[in-house]
Write a protein that holds these residues in place. Structure first.
Motif, mmCIF file in Angstrom:
data_model
loop_
_atom_site.group_PDB
_atom_site.id
_atom_site.type_symbol
_atom_site.label_atom_id
_atom_site.label_comp_id
_atom_site.label_asym_id
_atom_site.label_seq_id
_atom_site.Cartn_x
_atom_site.Cartn_y
_atom_site.Cartn_z
ATOM 1 N N ALA A 191 0.840 -1.196 0.000
ATOM 2 C CA ALA A 191 0.000 0.000 0.000
ATOM 3 C C ALA A 191 0.873 1.243 0.000
ATOM 4 O O ALA A 191 0.634 2.208 -0.730
ATOM 5 C CB ALA A 191 -0.917 -0.008 1.205
ATOM 6 N N TRP A 192 1.942 1.197 0.789
ATOM 7 C CA TRP A 192 2.847 2.341 0.872
ATOM 8 C C TRP A 192 3.532 2.555 -0.473
ATOM 9 O O TRP A 192 3.664 3.659 -0.962
ATOM 10 C CB TRP A 192 3.870 2.070 1.969
ATOM 11 N N TYR A 193 3.952 1.443 -1.090
ATOM 12 C CA TYR A 193 4.677 1.499 -2.355
ATOM 13 C C TYR A 193 3.815 2.142 -3.441
ATOM 14 O O TYR A 193 4.303 2.875 -4.296
ATOM 15 C CB TYR A 193 5.074 0.085 -2.760
ATOM 16 N N LEU A 194 2.516 1.859 -3.408
ATOM 17 C CA LEU A 194 1.629 2.415 -4.437
ATOM 18 C C LEU A 194 1.135 3.808 -4.075
ATOM 19 O O LEU A 194 0.965 4.659 -4.930
ATOM 20 C CB LEU A 194 0.429 1.489 -4.654
ATOM 21 N N ALA A 195 0.910 4.009 -2.771
ATOM 22 C CA ALA A 195 0.273 5.266 -2.374
ATOM 23 C C ALA A 195 1.266 6.410 -2.243
ATOM 24 O O ALA A 195 0.928 7.559 -2.466
ATOM 25 C CB ALA A 195 -0.473 5.079 -1.053
ATOM 26 N N LYS A 196 2.530 6.080 -1.920
ATOM 27 C CA LYS A 196 3.486 7.153 -1.649
ATOM 28 C C LYS A 196 3.740 8.039 -2.875
ATOM 29 O O LYS A 196 3.665 9.266 -2.773
ATOM 30 C CB LYS A 196 4.796 6.573 -1.144
ATOM 31 N N PRO A 197 4.062 7.454 -4.047
ATOM 32 C CA PRO A 197 4.296 8.330 -5.207
ATOM 33 C C PRO A 197 3.070 9.148 -5.566
ATOM 34 O O PRO A 197 3.188 10.286 -6.013
ATOM 35 C CB PRO A 197 4.669 7.355 -6.330
ATOM 36 N N VAL A 198 1.898 8.568 -5.348
ATOM 37 C CA VAL A 198 0.672 9.318 -5.634
ATOM 38 C C VAL A 198 0.588 10.504 -4.692
ATOM 39 O O VAL A 198 0.239 11.619 -5.085
ATOM 40 C CB VAL A 198 -0.563 8.404 -5.495
ATOM 41 N N ARG A 199 0.982 10.279 -3.433
ATOM 42 C CA ARG A 199 0.948 11.383 -2.485
ATOM 43 C C ARG A 199 1.981 12.443 -2.872
ATOM 44 O O ARG A 199 1.722 13.634 -2.825
ATOM 45 C CB ARG A 199 1.211 10.871 -1.073
ATOM 46 N N ASN A 200 3.153 11.995 -3.280
ATOM 47 C CA ASN A 200 4.184 12.947 -3.722
ATOM 48 C C ASN A 200 3.677 13.789 -4.885
ATOM 49 O O ASN A 200 3.861 14.996 -4.919
ATOM 50 C CB ASN A 200 5.432 12.194 -4.181
ATOM 51 N N LEU A 201 3.036 13.101 -5.837
ATOM 52 C CA LEU A 201 2.503 13.806 -6.998
ATOM 53 C C LEU A 201 1.483 14.840 -6.561
ATOM 54 O O LEU A 201 1.461 15.963 -7.055
ATOM 55 C CB LEU A 201 1.832 12.816 -7.949
ATOM 56 N N ASP A 246 8.959 25.567 -9.990
ATOM 57 C CA ASP A 246 10.196 24.799 -10.110
ATOM 58 C C ASP A 246 10.076 23.454 -9.407
ATOM 59 O O ASP A 246 11.057 22.751 -9.228
ATOM 60 C CB ASP A 246 11.374 25.595 -9.542
ATOM 61 N N THR A 247 8.847 23.077 -9.019
ATOM 62 C CA THR A 247 8.637 21.786 -8.369
ATOM 63 C C THR A 247 8.900 20.653 -9.359
ATOM 64 O O THR A 247 8.424 20.692 -10.480
ATOM 65 C CB THR A 247 7.179 21.676 -7.890
ATOM 66 N N ARG A 248 9.677 19.662 -8.943
ATOM 67 C CA ARG A 248 9.914 18.481 -9.778
ATOM 68 C C ARG A 248 9.719 17.234 -8.905
ATOM 69 O O ARG A 248 9.996 17.263 -7.713
ATOM 70 C CB ARG A 248 11.334 18.477 -10.341
ATOM 71 N N VAL A 249 9.227 16.146 -9.523
ATOM 72 C CA VAL A 249 8.971 14.938 -8.721
ATOM 73 C C VAL A 249 9.872 13.774 -9.119
ATOM 74 O O VAL A 249 9.918 12.774 -8.429
ATOM 75 C CB VAL A 249 7.508 14.480 -8.819
ATOM 76 N N ALA A 250 10.601 13.892 -10.221
ATOM 77 C CA ALA A 250 11.389 12.753 -10.714
ATOM 78 C C ALA A 250 12.337 12.231 -9.632
ATOM 79 O O ALA A 250 12.522 11.024 -9.494
ATOM 80 C CB ALA A 250 12.177 13.160 -11.945
ATOM 81 N N VAL A 251 12.906 13.124 -8.841
ATOM 82 C CA VAL A 251 13.865 12.690 -7.827
ATOM 83 C C VAL A 251 13.193 11.776 -6.810
ATOM 84 O O VAL A 251 13.724 10.731 -6.433
ATOM 85 C CB VAL A 251 14.460 13.927 -7.115
ATOM 86 N N SER A 252 11.984 12.139 -6.409
ATOM 87 C CA SER A 252 11.305 11.350 -5.380
ATOM 88 C C SER A 252 10.859 9.998 -5.932
ATOM 89 O O SER A 252 10.543 9.093 -5.173
ATOM 90 C CB SER A 252 10.102 12.114 -4.838
ATOM 91 N N MET A 253 10.840 9.844 -7.269
ATOM 92 C CA MET A 253 10.450 8.563 -7.851
ATOM 93 C C MET A 253 11.597 7.569 -7.792
ATOM 94 O O MET A 253 11.405 6.375 -7.980
ATOM 95 C CB MET A 253 10.047 8.763 -9.319
ATOM 96 N N GLY A 254 12.797 8.065 -7.597
ATOM 97 C CA GLY A 254 13.947 7.168 -7.504
ATOM 98 C C GLY A 254 14.148 6.402 -8.793
ATOM 99 O O GLY A 254 14.020 6.939 -9.887
ATOM 100 N N SER A 255 14.440 5.103 -8.661
ATOM 101 C CA SER A 255 14.761 4.307 -9.843
ATOM 102 C C SER A 255 13.529 3.569 -10.342
ATOM 103 O O SER A 255 13.623 2.618 -11.081
ATOM 104 C CB SER A 255 15.855 3.309 -9.491
ATOM 105 N N ARG A 256 12.389 3.996 -9.889
ATOM 106 C CA ARG A 256 11.149 3.370 -10.265
ATOM 107 C C ARG A 256 10.929 3.437 -11.782
ATOM 108 O O ARG A 256 11.219 4.435 -12.411
ATOM 109 C CB ARG A 256 10.045 4.181 -9.580
ATOM 110 N N ARG A 257 10.459 2.354 -12.363
ATOM 111 C CA ARG A 257 10.167 2.367 -13.791
ATOM 112 C C ARG A 257 8.812 1.735 -14.009
ATOM 113 O O ARG A 257 8.699 0.536 -14.204
ATOM 114 C CB ARG A 257 11.231 1.574 -14.560
#
Lengths: 447, 225
Positions: free
Chosen positions: A163-173, A186-197
Motif C-alpha cells: 500500500a505504501w509502495y503504491l500510495a506514496k508516489p501518488v501522495r508525492n505527486l 520549479d517543483t519536480r517529482v522525478a527525484v522522489s520517484m527514484g529508480s522506479r520504472r
C-alpha cells in the motif's frame, strides 16, 4: 497515511485473510478426512495397534502384574513400545512419558480391580521416523496460534508495504500539484520517484515536463511584462521631461508640445503592437480569416507606403516581385509581418541609402520568400538570433528603435503560417531579413 | 557645478540637460556605460546621474567600476518598483536614487540636496570627534583610529550626524532628512543600506559588536567608546 493507502492496505489484507481462510478450511477438511481414515478399524494402522491390543489382552487375562512383565520385556525390544498410564498420569513401570506419542495408538482398559489404564504405543527410540508400515510421523508444527499470528503479521506487513509502495508516489505527486498550484513552478517529482520504472514514474516525468513548460511560458510572460513596463516608462519619462521644460520656459512651449505629441504617439504605437501581439498569441491556433490573396500586390502596397515615409530621408526602395503571386494566409498578419520588416529596414538605413525588397517562389518546395535588404550597420553575429525577441535592443543602434515588438510580431506571424523568418548580415554590409512560408498554407499544417 | 548624465535614452537626456542647464547647472550627457566610466574617471564632474537600465554596460556595472577609485556623488535613475536594482546600487555606493519616470524638478532637487552636502555648504564648524572617530566637515575627511575612511558623500553625512549625536538614538526619518535631504518614503530601506555599508567600513570592536547599533523601531545610534 491517506485514504488511498488504507484502501489498498485493507483490500490486500482482505484478500490475504480470505485466501488464508480458504486454505485453512481446505487443510482442515483434508486433515479430518485423514483422521477418519486412521480411526477406521482394519485400516492401515501399523504395528502400534497390535501391541496395544496385545497389552490390553494381557491385562485382561493376567492382570497388572502380567502387563508389567510384558511391558518390561517389550521395553528393550525393537518394536513399538507400549506405555500404560493410570488416571493420575503415573506410568505402570514408573517410566517418564516419552516426549512425543507420535503416530501411536491409544486404548483404555479396565483392570480387574476397576482401575482405568491408558495404553499408548510409541515407536521405540532409534527406530526412525517411519515405523514400518505406519504413516510418516507428523511434523513438529508450532502451536496453531503462533502459526496464525505469524501469518497475520506477515500479511499485515506485506499489505502495508504494498500500500505504501503504491500510495506514496501518488501522495508525492499530489503535493507537487499543490505546490505548482501555489505558484512554485520549479517543483519536480522525478527525484522522489527514484529508480522506479512504471506508469507512476512515467506520470511523474510527464508532470515534470508539464511544470517545466508552464514555468517557461510564465517566465516568458513575466519577462514580457517587465519589458513592456520598461518600454512604457521610457516615453513617459520623456513626457515628464518635456512637461518640465514647458513649465520652466513657457515661451518655448510650442517646441516641447511637439515633443509631447510625439511621445504620446509612441505610447499609442506600443499599445497597438502589444494588442497585436496578444491577439497573435491567443489566436495562433485559430484559423479564422485565412484567404487566398495576391501577396505581390500586398508587398507592392507596403513598399509604396514605405517609399513615402523614406522619401524625406532620401532613401530609395527597389522592389523586385512577380506581377502577381496568389498565396493562402491571413492577410492582416502577413501585412503586419512584411510592413514591420520593411519599416525596420528603412529605419536602420542611412539617409540616402538603398533598400531592396525581393519576392519569389522557390520551385523545389513551393514556398514563397521575401527578402528585405538594407544598407544599415547590420547586427553583430552573436545578436542575430535575438533580434526577433520582444524589445531586444542591439548594442549598436541606439535611439533608432521602434516600439520593439515589430520583428517579434513578424516572427509569430510567419510561424502561424508554417513559415520562418531569419536575419543575416550581407556581405556588402547591411542586414537581410528573409521571410518564407508555404504558398498553399492550410491552418492544420501549422507546426 | 558640473553634472554628468549617463543614459541611453538620447532624447530624454537631451531634455534633462536643457532643464538642468536652465536651473544653473553645467550638464553633459553620454549615452552608454563605457563612455560614462571614462568621463566620470576624468574627475571633471561634481556629480553623476546614472541610469540603471542601459544596454551593454548597465548603470550598476558603471557604479561598480568607478567606485574602485572614485567617491564622486552618484544619483541613480531606477525603474519604479525595481527594488533589487535600487538596493544593489545603494550597496555599491550610490548616494541616492530617483525613480524613473520622475519630473525634472524632482531630479534637480535631488541633485541639489546631494551637492549641498558634498560641497561642504560652508559649514565652518571644527572637527567632530567621537571616540576613535574624527570627522572634518569642511574637507569631508573621516579618520578612524588615525586611518582615512573611504566614504561616499552620503555615508559621510550620515556618520557626521551620528557622531554629533553620539550615544543618542537617531530616528531614521531624521537621518534621511539630514543626509539625503528628503523625507523617507514608505518601505524605503535606503538609510538601512547606507548604514550597513558604514558598519562594514568601521568594522567591529571587541565582542564582534558594531559601533553603529540598530535600535529596533526607532533608528540608529553611534556607540560612545
Amino acid at each position: 497515511m491517506g485514504r488511498l493507502f488504507w484502501k489498498i492496505f485493507l483490500a490486500f489484507q482482505m484478500a490475504f485473510l480470505s485466501a488464508g481462510a480458504v486454505v485453512g478450511a481446505v487443510m482442515w477438511l483434508h486433515h479430518n478426512a485423514n483422521e477418519d481414515n486412521r480411526e477406521r478399524p482394519n485400516g492401515n494402522r501399523g504395528p502400534g495397534h497390535i501391541f496395544v491390543e496385545a497389552a490390553a489382552a494381557t491385562l485382561r487375562s493376567g492382570g497388572e502384574a502380567a502387563l508389567r512383565g510384558l511391558l518390561q520385556e517389550w521395553a528393550a525390544a525393537a518394536h513399538p513400545h507400549v506405555y500404560a498410564f493410570d488416571d493420575q498420569g503415573r506410568e505402570l513401570l514408573g517410566r517418564a512419558a516419552p516426549p512425543e506419542f507420535g503416530p501411536g495408538f491409544e486404548a483404555r482398559v479396565e483392570t480387574a480391580a476397576g482401575r482405568g489404564l491408558r495404553l499408548v504405543s510409541v515407536p521405540p527410540p532409534g527406530m526412525g521416523p517411519h515405523p514400518p508400515g505406519g504413516r510418516p510421523p507428523r511434523h513438529r508444527w508450532p502451536p496453531p496460534e503462533i502459526l496464525i499470528g505469524t501469518g497475520l503479521a506477515a500479511s499485515l506487513l506485506f499489505s502495508a508495504w504494498l500500500a505504501w509502495y503504491l500510495a506514496k508516489p501518488v501522495r508525492n505527486l499530489r503535493q507537487a500539484f499543490a505546490a505548482v498550484a501555489e505558484g512554485k513552478l520549479d517543483t519536480r517529482v522525478a527525484v522522489s520517484m527514484g529508480s522506479r520504472r512504471d506508469e507512476i514514474a512515467d506520470l511523474g516525468r510527464d508532470f515534470d515536463h508539464m511544470a517545466e513548460r508552464i514555468g517557461g511560458l510564465v517566465d516568458a510572460h513575466r519577462r514580457l511584462m517587465h519589458d513592456v513596463s520598461h518600454e512604457l516608462r521610457s516615453p513617459l519619462a520623456r513626457l515628464q521631461a518635456a512637461v518640465g521644460l514647458i513649465r520652466q520656459r513657457p515661451d518655448e512651449s510650442d517646441r516641447y508640445l511637439g515633443r509631447v505629441e510625439k511621445e504620446v504617439e509612441r505610447v499609442n504605437e506600443l499599445v497597438g503592437e502589444l494588442l497585436a501581439l496578444s491577439r497573435l498569441e491567443s489566436g495562433l491556433s485559430s484559423a479564422a480569416g485565412v484567404d487566398v490573396f495576391d501577396l505581390a500586390e500586398l508587398v507592392a502596397d507596403i513598399v509604396e507606403d514605405a517609399r513615402f515615409e523614406a522619401g524625406g530621408r532620401g532613401i530609395n526602395i527597389e522592389l523586385d516581385a512577380p506581377e502577381s503571386l496568389l498565396v493562402c494566409g491571413q492577410i492582416e498578419l502577413l501585412h503586419r509581418a512584411v510592413e514591420n520588416v520593411a519599416r525596420n529596414a528603412v529605419r536602420h538605413s542611412p539617409d540616402g541609402g538603398l533598400v531592396t525588397v525581393g519576392l519569389w517562389v522557390a520551385a523545389e518546395n513551393n514556398f514563397w520568400s521575401l527578402a528585405v535588404d538594407d544598407a544599415g550597420p547590420g547586427v553583430a553575429e552573436a545578436e542575430l538570433p535575438f533580434i526577433f525577441e520582444p524589445f531586444y535592443r542591439c548594442t549598436g543602434g541606439q535611439g533608432k528603435a521602434g516600439a520593439g515588438l515589430g520583428l517579434t510580431i513578424a516572427r509569430l506571424s510567419m510561424e502561424f503560417h508554417g513559415g520562418s523568418i531569419r536575419a543575416s548580415n550581407r556581405e556588402r554590409g547591411g542586414l537581410r531579413v528573409e521571410l518564407a512560408a508555404p504558398v498553399r498554407f492550410s491552418p492544420g499544417e501549422t507546426a | 557645478m558640473k553634472i554628468l548624465l549617463v543614459d541611453d535614452d538620447v532624447e530624454l537626456v537631451g531634455m534633462l540637460r536643457i532643464y538642468l542647464e536652465q536651473e544653473g547647472f553645467e550638464a553633459k550627457a553620454v549615452f552608454d556605460g563605457e563612455n560614462g566610466v571614462a568621463e566620470i574617471l576624468s574627475r571633471r564632474y561634481d556629480l553623476a546621474v546614472l541610469d540603471v537600465m542601459m544596454p551593454g554596460m548597465s548603470g550598476i556595472d558603471v557604479l561598480r567600476e568607478i567606485r574602485r577609485t572614485s567617491q564622486i556623488p552618484v544619483l541613480m535613475l531606477t525603474a519604479k518598483g525595481d527594488d533589487v536594482d535600487r538596493i544593489l546600487g545603494l550597496e555599491l555606493g550610490a548616494d541616492d536614487y530617483v525613480p524613473k519616470p520622475c519630473t525634472p524638478r524632482e531630479l534637480a532637487a535631488r541633485i541639489r540636496a546631494i551637492l549641498r552636502r558634498s560641497l561642504g555648504g560652508g559649514d565652518a564648524s571644527g572637527p567632530v570627534t567621537a571616540g576613535a572617530l574624527t570627522l572634518h566637515p569642511e574637507s569631508r575627511a573621516a579618520l578612524w583610529h588615525g586611518q582615512v575612511l573611504d566614504l561616499t558623500s552620503t555615508e559621510f553625512s550620515l556618520l557626521e550626524i551620528l557622531a554629533r549625536n553620539a550615544g543618542r538614538v537617531m530616528d531614521r526619518n531624521e537621518l534621511s532628512e539630514a543626509a539625503l535631504g528628503r523625507p523617507l518614503a514608505r518601505y524605503d530601506r535606503s538609510i538601512d543600506v547606507h548604514m550597513s555599508s558604514l558598519r562594514q567600513k568601521l568594522g567591529t570592536y571587541q565582542g564582534g559588536r558594531s559601533f553603529i547599533q540598530t535600535v529596533r523601531g526607532r533608528g540608529y545610534l553611534l556607540v560612545r567608546v
